[in-house]
Design an enzyme around this catalytic site. Structure first.
Site, PDB file in Angstrom:
ATOM      1  N   LYS A   1       0.829  -1.211   0.000  1.00 43.65           N
ATOM      2  CA  LYS A   1       0.000   0.000   0.000  1.00 43.65           C
ATOM      3  C   LYS A   1       0.861   1.258   0.000  1.00 43.65           C
ATOM      4  CE  LYS A   1      -3.208   2.971   0.535  1.00 43.65           C
ATOM      5  NZ  LYS A   1      -4.215   3.252  -0.496  1.00 43.65           N
TER       6      LYS A   1
ATOM      7  N   GLY B   1      -1.855  16.972  -3.129  1.00 37.28           N
ATOM      8  CA  GLY B   1      -2.860  17.065  -2.068  1.00 37.28           C
ATOM      9  C   GLY B   1      -3.555  15.749  -1.803  1.00 37.28           C
TER      10      GLY B   1
ATOM     11  N   CYS C   1      -3.799  10.893   0.946  1.00 35.97           N
ATOM     12  CA  CYS C   1      -3.066   9.634   0.770  1.00 35.97           C
ATOM     13  C   CYS C   1      -1.650   9.842   0.282  1.00 35.97           C
ATOM     14  CB  CYS C   1      -3.830   8.754  -0.217  1.00 35.97           C
ATOM     15  SG  CYS C   1      -5.569   8.648   0.215  1.00 35.97           S
TER      16      CYS C   1
HETATM   17  N1  SAJ Z   1      -1.089  14.852  -8.988  1.00 34.32           N
HETATM   18  C1  SAJ Z   1      -0.103  15.593  -9.658  1.00 34.32           C
HETATM   19  N2  SAJ Z   1       0.420  15.064 -10.809  1.00 34.32           N
HETATM   20  C2  SAJ Z   1       0.017  13.873 -11.314  1.00 34.32           C
HETATM   21  C3  SAJ Z   1      -0.991  13.131 -10.639  1.00 34.32           C
HETATM   22  C4  SAJ Z   1      -1.525  13.650  -9.475  1.00 34.32           C
HETATM   23  O1  SAJ Z   1       0.295  16.693  -9.229  1.00 34.32           O
HETATM   24  O2  SAJ Z   1       0.546  13.482 -12.358  1.00 34.32           O
HETATM   25  C5  SAJ Z   1      -1.660  15.369  -7.735  1.00 34.32           C
HETATM   26  C6  SAJ Z   1      -3.168  15.629  -7.804  1.00 34.32           C
HETATM   27  O3  SAJ Z   1      -3.438  16.885  -8.330  1.00 34.32           O
HETATM   28  C7  SAJ Z   1      -3.533  15.515  -6.321  1.00 34.32           C
HETATM   29  C8  SAJ Z   1      -2.576  14.439  -5.790  1.00 34.32           C
HETATM   30  O4  SAJ Z   1      -1.534  14.357  -6.756  1.00 34.32           O
HETATM   31  O5  SAJ Z   1      -3.263  16.734  -5.636  1.00 34.32           O
HETATM   32  C9  SAJ Z   1      -3.189  13.076  -5.570  1.00 34.32           C
HETATM   33  O6  SAJ Z   1      -4.148  12.775  -6.567  1.00 34.32           O
HETATM   34  P1  SAJ Z   1      -4.326  11.314  -7.226  1.00 34.32           P
HETATM   35  O7  SAJ Z   1      -5.476  11.384  -8.151  1.00 34.32           O
HETATM   36  O8  SAJ Z   1      -3.048  10.866  -7.786  1.00 34.32           O
HETATM   37  O9  SAJ Z   1      -4.614  10.344  -5.988  1.00 34.32           O
HETATM   38  P2  SAJ Z   1      -5.679  10.297  -4.754  1.00 34.32           P
HETATM   39  O10 SAJ Z   1      -4.989  10.865  -3.544  1.00 34.32           O
HETATM   40  O11 SAJ Z   1      -6.998  10.861  -5.102  1.00 34.32           O
HETATM   41  O12 SAJ Z   1      -5.839   8.698  -4.592  1.00 34.32           O
HETATM   42  C10 SAJ Z   1      -4.667   7.893  -4.394  1.00 34.32           C
HETATM   43  C11 SAJ Z   1      -4.713   6.729  -5.388  1.00 34.32           C
HETATM   44  N3  SAJ Z   1      -3.424   6.032  -5.421  1.00 34.32           N
HETATM   45  C12 SAJ Z   1      -2.756   5.801  -6.567  1.00 34.32           C
HETATM   46  O13 SAJ Z   1      -3.181   6.140  -7.655  1.00 34.32           O
HETATM   47  C13 SAJ Z   1      -1.472   5.041  -6.467  1.00 34.32           C
HETATM   48  C14 SAJ Z   1      -5.822   5.748  -4.970  1.00 34.32           C
HETATM   49  O14 SAJ Z   1      -5.824   4.607  -5.804  1.00 34.32           O
HETATM   50  C15 SAJ Z   1      -5.632   5.325  -3.507  1.00 34.32           C
HETATM   51  O15 SAJ Z   1      -6.643   4.428  -3.071  1.00 34.32           O
HETATM   52  C16 SAJ Z   1      -5.712   6.575  -2.658  1.00 34.32           C
HETATM   53  O16 SAJ Z   1      -4.624   7.448  -3.056  1.00 34.32           O
HETATM   54  C17 SAJ Z   1      -5.588   6.170  -1.199  1.00 34.32           C
HETATM   55  O17 SAJ Z   1      -6.636   6.116  -0.518  1.00 34.32           O
HETATM   56  O18 SAJ Z   1      -4.480   5.803  -0.753  1.00 34.32           O
END
Ligand code: SAJ
Length: 402
Positions: free
Chosen positions: A207, A258, A261
């Site tokens: 995880k 942000g 997670c």
């Molecule tokens: N972000 C970037 N650049 C990117 C991708 C994302 O700056 O290329 C930023 C987003 O804007 C955001 C943050 O990262 O601020 C996180 O967004 P996200 O969509 O990547 O992830 P979360 O936090 O919504 O969900 C993640 C997911 N994990 C992965 O994709 C490995 C989800 O599957 C998990 O279940 C979740 O964390 C969790 O609960 O741990």
């Protein structure tokens, strides 16, 4: 089918309970918040997630799911409570396992021989043994080696939770091989994806690895974006073309990372292995520094255009959701306010108000402002034309106009 007790009815626990209810299980949910319990028992969801209201309504009205403020006896217990931070040690945020331990204590008086106890909360390596099994066995020594303990991380994406709960592959880590076998059989009652068995400590690290992989990759993209700023190059084009290589998948820069997670979980690796986790630590530092970098870009825009109005587009932590928790955009708005007298117009179509700030309409804010910062690329912003931005300083953290 089983009697299942779900401890913690938040963003993951509630959808999990509803899905279990719709797959033939009898589900007893538990949350410490009376208001949450009342909302759920009236057939509604207290968190916003596509299709969740309907799923809760259906499970509650069919009698397969009911919420309580105390845990109820069952055959399977799933602990899905928050694991936040509790301060720092040597500059490293430390996991607060007190909610997990309280949940373990609360169910220790209910468990019986052969029950399955699953931890789903994101946790440091060793938590299933230390923060769950040891607590229950301490309270019920006669049940030592008679319960089945397992760690099974949730990995669903906010915005797609109900689909991903069923479709995604899962990893189940047992404190014993029998525990993993039993947990796999349980998850297979509602998961269409594959379910893989391993040991608990490895499942815990799986995880943390998933979210840390993403954090490190985003940190690289953020580093690339400041290198491109320095050299006056287009980072979006660099990444687009690099990603045409069949084995390259660079993520995207942004205003920072942000959510609950990705910006949190890597610290669980660093706090457990501070000497080894150097890259993980550095990536966190790079991503955490990004909001201040964006604020400096906005301040430069204010100076260059001599404007008295700034528009900040998007406050949610990612596009097309209403979740402002741990959002770098909010951090940018707050920091900017301490550094400029310019009027800050916040545009956030997914919320009605934001403490300490004026919310504005997209078109009006863009028209009034001398600096326009794209912070969260909601679909509502994608029709802003280059013509509307003419003569303004643009800080485009998401590459919308690149
Ligand atoms: N972000 C970037 N650049 C990117 C991708 C994302 O700056 O290329 C930023 C987003 O804007 C955001 C943050 O990262 O601020 C996180 O967004 P996200 O969509 O990547 O992830 P979360 O936090 O919504 O969900 C993640 C997911 N994990 C992965 O994709 C490995 C989800 O599957 C998990 O279940 C979740 O964390 C969790 O609960 O741990």
């Amino acid at each position: 089918m089983a009697n299942v007790s779900v401890i913690g009815l938040g963003y993951i626990g509630l959808p999990t309970a509803a899905v279990l209810g719709s797959h033939g299980h009898k589900v007893f949910g538990c949350d410490v918040n009376q208001n949450t319990v009342d909302i759920i028992n009236s057939g509604r969801a207290h968190v916003i997630e596509p299709d969740l209201d309907a799923a809760v309504e259906s499970a509650v009205s069919s009698g397969s799911f009911k919420a309580f403020t105390t845990p109820q006896a069952a055959d399977v217990y799933i602990i899905v409570v928050p694991t936040p931070f509790k301060g720092e040690e040597a500059g490293v945020p430390q996991p607060d396992m007190s909610y997990v331990e309280s949940a373990a204590k609360a169910i220790s008086s209910l468990v019986k021989e052969d029950d399955l106890v699953i931890l789903e909360s994101t946790s440091p390596v060793g938590a299933t043994r230390k923060n769950v099994a040891d607590i229950i066995e301490g309270a019920r020594p006669e049940l030592k080696n008679k319960l089945h303990y397992c760690y099974c991380p949730e990995r669903v994406l906010p915005g797609q939770i109900l689909t991903e709960l069923i479709e995604n592959d899962r990893v189940v880590g047992g404190l014993t091989p029998q525990a993993a076998v039993k947990a796999k059989a349980f998850y297979k009652t509602f998961v269409k994806g594959d379910v893989f068995e391993t040991i608990a400590e490895q499942a815990e690290l799986v995880k943390l690895t998933e979210n840390t992989y993403r954090d490190i990759n985003i940190a690289f993209a953020n580093e690339l974006s400041s290198i491109c700023d320095e050299k006056n190059l287009n980072v979006w084009e660099v990444i687009k073309f690099a990603n045409r290589h069949p084995r390259v998948n660079v993520h995207f820069p942004g205003p920072g990372v942000g959510g609950h997670c990705i910006a949190v979980d890597p610290w669980f690796i660093v706090s457990g292995s501070p000497e080894k986790a150097k890259l993980t630590h550095l990536a966190r530092t790079i991503n955490d520094a990004k909001p201040a970098y964006v604020v400096d870009q906005i301040l430069k825009g204010i100076e260059d255009t001599a404007t008295d109005t700034v528009a900040l587009l998007g406050m949610a932590y990612k596009p097309n959701v209403d979740d402002l928790r741990e959002s770098p955009s909010v951090e940018i708005a707050k920091l900017l306010k301490t550094k400029t007298d310019a009027k800050i117009l916040i545009v956030e179509p997914y919320v009605d108000s934001m403490d300490g700030f004026e919310l504005a309409d997209t078109k009006e804010a863009v028209a009034q402002a001398g600096v326009v910062a794209m912070l969260t690329n909601h679909k509502e912003f994608l029709d802003i034309t280059l013509g509307e931005l003419e003569g303004k300083a643009v800080v485009d953290t998401r590459g919308v106009w690149a």
